[in-house]
Design a protein around this motif. Structure first.
Motif, mmCIF file in Angstrom:
data_model
loop_
_atom_site.group_PDB
_atom_site.id
_atom_site.type_symbol
_atom_site.label_atom_id
_atom_site.label_comp_id
_atom_site.label_asym_id
_atom_site.label_seq_id
_atom_site.Cartn_x
_atom_site.Cartn_y
_atom_site.Cartn_z
ATOM 1 N N ARG A 1 10.351 16.645 -2.497
ATOM 2 C CA ARG A 1 10.048 15.952 -3.825
ATOM 3 C C ARG A 1 9.947 16.992 -5.436
ATOM 4 O O ARG A 1 10.518 15.979 -6.316
ATOM 5 N N ALA A 2 9.165 17.547 -4.662
ATOM 6 C CA ALA A 2 9.262 18.495 -6.114
ATOM 7 C C ALA A 2 10.698 18.739 -6.848
ATOM 8 O O ALA A 2 10.576 19.491 -8.320
ATOM 9 N N ALA A 3 11.586 18.922 -6.769
ATOM 10 C CA ALA A 3 12.780 19.230 -7.249
ATOM 11 C C ALA A 3 13.223 17.916 -7.965
ATOM 12 O O ALA A 3 14.509 18.159 -8.403
ATOM 13 N N ILE A 4 12.560 16.775 -7.814
ATOM 14 C CA ILE A 4 13.730 15.506 -8.413
ATOM 15 C C ILE A 4 12.874 15.414 -10.145
ATOM 16 O O ILE A 4 11.624 15.733 -10.091
ATOM 17 N N LYS A 5 13.412 15.462 -10.361
ATOM 18 C CA LYS A 5 13.033 15.569 -12.407
ATOM 19 C C LYS A 5 12.919 14.115 -12.574
ATOM 20 O O LYS A 5 13.387 13.289 -12.315
ATOM 21 N N THR A 6 11.860 13.772 -13.036
ATOM 22 C CA THR A 6 11.215 12.549 -13.125
ATOM 23 C C THR A 6 11.158 11.419 -14.499
ATOM 24 O O THR A 6 11.129 12.707 -15.721
ATOM 25 N N GLU A 7 12.093 11.211 -15.098
ATOM 26 C CA GLU A 7 11.575 10.075 -16.608
ATOM 27 C C GLU A 7 10.743 10.359 -17.513
ATOM 28 O O GLU A 7 10.836 10.954 -18.185
ATOM 29 N N ASP A 8 9.833 10.050 -16.200
ATOM 30 C CA ASP A 8 7.754 10.584 -16.340
ATOM 31 C C ASP A 8 7.339 11.330 -16.271
ATOM 32 O O ASP A 8 7.304 11.420 -14.869
ATOM 33 N N LYS A 9 6.816 11.840 -16.925
ATOM 34 C CA LYS A 9 5.790 12.818 -16.212
ATOM 35 C C LYS A 9 4.403 12.630 -15.764
ATOM 36 O O LYS A 9 3.925 13.620 -14.781
ATOM 37 N N SER A 10 4.498 11.016 -15.683
ATOM 38 C CA SER A 10 2.972 11.077 -15.223
ATOM 39 C C SER A 10 3.073 10.425 -13.899
ATOM 40 O O SER A 10 2.348 9.357 -13.511
ATOM 41 N N VAL A 11 4.774 10.299 -13.564
ATOM 42 C CA VAL A 11 5.039 8.835 -12.577
ATOM 43 C C VAL A 11 4.443 10.340 -11.281
ATOM 44 O O VAL A 11 4.704 11.512 -10.971
ATOM 45 N N ASP A 12 3.258 9.668 -10.763
ATOM 46 C CA ASP A 12 3.126 10.426 -9.339
ATOM 47 C C ASP A 12 2.959 9.386 -8.109
ATOM 48 O O ASP A 12 2.053 9.700 -7.515
ATOM 49 N N ALA A 13 3.862 8.608 -7.657
ATOM 50 C CA ALA A 13 3.800 8.215 -6.722
ATOM 51 C C ALA A 13 4.584 9.086 -5.956
ATOM 52 O O ALA A 13 5.706 9.765 -5.975
ATOM 53 N N GLU B 1 0.966 -0.902 -0.297
ATOM 54 C CA GLU B 1 0.134 0.445 -0.216
ATOM 55 C C GLU B 1 0.413 1.687 0.141
ATOM 56 O O GLU B 1 0.502 2.235 -0.724
ATOM 57 N N VAL B 2 1.812 1.108 0.549
ATOM 58 C CA VAL B 2 2.645 2.301 0.755
ATOM 59 C C VAL B 2 3.771 2.838 -0.206
ATOM 60 O O VAL B 2 3.883 3.803 -0.865
ATOM 61 N N VAL B 3 4.635 1.131 -1.576
ATOM 62 C CA VAL B 3 4.579 1.376 -2.432
ATOM 63 C C VAL B 3 3.265 1.963 -3.667
ATOM 64 O O VAL B 3 4.206 3.486 -4.104
ATOM 65 N N ASN B 4 2.250 1.230 -3.561
ATOM 66 C CA ASN B 4 1.367 2.085 -4.878
ATOM 67 C C ASN B 4 0.854 3.218 -4.226
ATOM 68 O O ASN B 4 0.030 4.013 -5.141
ATOM 69 N N VAL B 5 1.008 4.018 -3.490
ATOM 70 C CA VAL B 5 -0.037 5.199 -3.088
ATOM 71 C C VAL B 5 0.782 6.126 -4.242
ATOM 72 O O VAL B 5 1.938 6.281 -3.588
ATOM 73 N N ASN B 6 0.149 7.242 -4.451
ATOM 74 C CA ASN B 6 0.121 8.037 -5.307
ATOM 75 C C ASN B 6 0.009 9.671 -4.229
ATOM 76 O O ASN B 6 -0.897 9.384 -3.438
ATOM 77 N N ILE B 7 0.707 10.780 -5.126
ATOM 78 C CA ILE B 7 0.083 11.856 -4.181
ATOM 79 C C ILE B 7 -1.302 12.079 -4.229
ATOM 80 O O ILE B 7 -2.043 12.752 -2.784
#
Length: 296
Positions: A192-204, A147-153
């Protein structure tokens, strides 16, 4: 091992119709394979109650815990119920077979003092704030690792102090979040906002420095690392934090139903395993509350 077509059909049913997790599917595959190994053939239509009892006895003689045998029997029982419903089998040979009883042991828990020590992380680095946030969340809300792994913002409502999670069997539940966890999560989200994600859809909610969702193994590793660093004399794992949450909540509130809801247990008997309330306390509540038990 080659799967019998009935086994494959059942696994497909659990995967696509029941929507079980990959870990649950692996357990069912293992349990069905054990059934064939123990009885030494896969002609399921010819299985008898004696075959199942012998299989259970073999597992017991190998030292398998009664609870583990009960879990395996439950998997077999479900399989034969499926065969009756979908493949016109006549009887369920597991129906009246019960596992040998083992001595009940309470789950290991951390004390409140140990929990406070574990989450008292003063590391304000990116990873420090992230790890403090998920540690606080584990203990605050009694969540499972998955549940913690899969939680999204978007699953968070920090203003209301609520998190929405998807538990076992794809069941959704809403769980309160404590103030300490809310503060820790807010601090992490800012970083977390400063981290550049490889995929913009990543909302974990919990991601790595590279912007990917944290894996279960990574979270387990970080928890053990912090346990050692914070001087906790115990092997700390995610489920231990869940055990501790349940035990501490029951000791404080004595509200079994509420804790059952928060943990997402289908049966209250599962929640009862966590309670450390003694019989004397339960007897006193009974004497005070039951209309036929009140002392004149």
């Amino acid at each position: 091992m080659e799967h019998n077509h009935f086994q494959k059909s059942y696994i497909d049913y659990l995967t696509f119709e029941k929507g079980l997790s990959s870990n649950s599917i692996k357990s069912y595959v293992h349990d069905l394979a054990q059934l064939v190994v123990l009885i030494e053939h896969d002609r399921f239509e010819s299985f008898t109650i004696q075959d199942i009892r012998r299989a259970s006895a073999k597992l017991n003689s190998r030292g398998l815990h009664g609870k583990s045998i009960a879990r395996m029997l439950s998997a077999w029982r479900g399989f034969f119920n499926y065969l009756i419903e979908r493949h016109q089998f006549k009887e369920n040979p597991v129906k009246d077979v019960h596992a040998p009883k083992s001595a009940k042991t309470l789950p290991q828990t951390l004390s409140i003092e140990q929990i406070v020590k574990l989450v008292s992380i003063d590391d304000t680095s990116l990873l420090g704030l992230r790890d403090k946030a998920f540690l606080e969340l584990f203990y605050s809300s009694g969540l499972r690792l998955s549940e913690v792994v899969n939680v999204n913002i978007n699953d968070l409502d920090l203003q209301e102090g609520i998190i929405t999670v998807i538990g076992k069997g794809n069941k959704t539940r809403m769980v309160p979040i404590g103030q300490k966890a809310i503060h820790a999560i807010q601090c992490w989200i800012e970083k977390r906002a400063a981290i550049k994600t490889e995929d913009k859809s990543v909302d974990a909610l919990f991601i790595t420095e590279r912007g990917k969702r944290m894996s279960a193994r990574a979270i387990q590793y970080r928890i053990q690392m912090w346990a050692i660093k914070q001087g906790i004399d115990s092997t700390v794992h995610p489920h231990l934090l869940r055990h501790s949450f349940a035990s501490h909540m029951l000791q404080s509130s004595q509200d079994l139903r509420a804790v059952q809801e928060m943990l997402g247990h289908a049966n209250i008997s599962t929640t009862q395993v966590y309670t450390h309330l003694d019989f004397q306390h339960l007897a006193s509540i009974y004497d005070k509350a039951h209309p036929r038990a009140k002392k004149k």
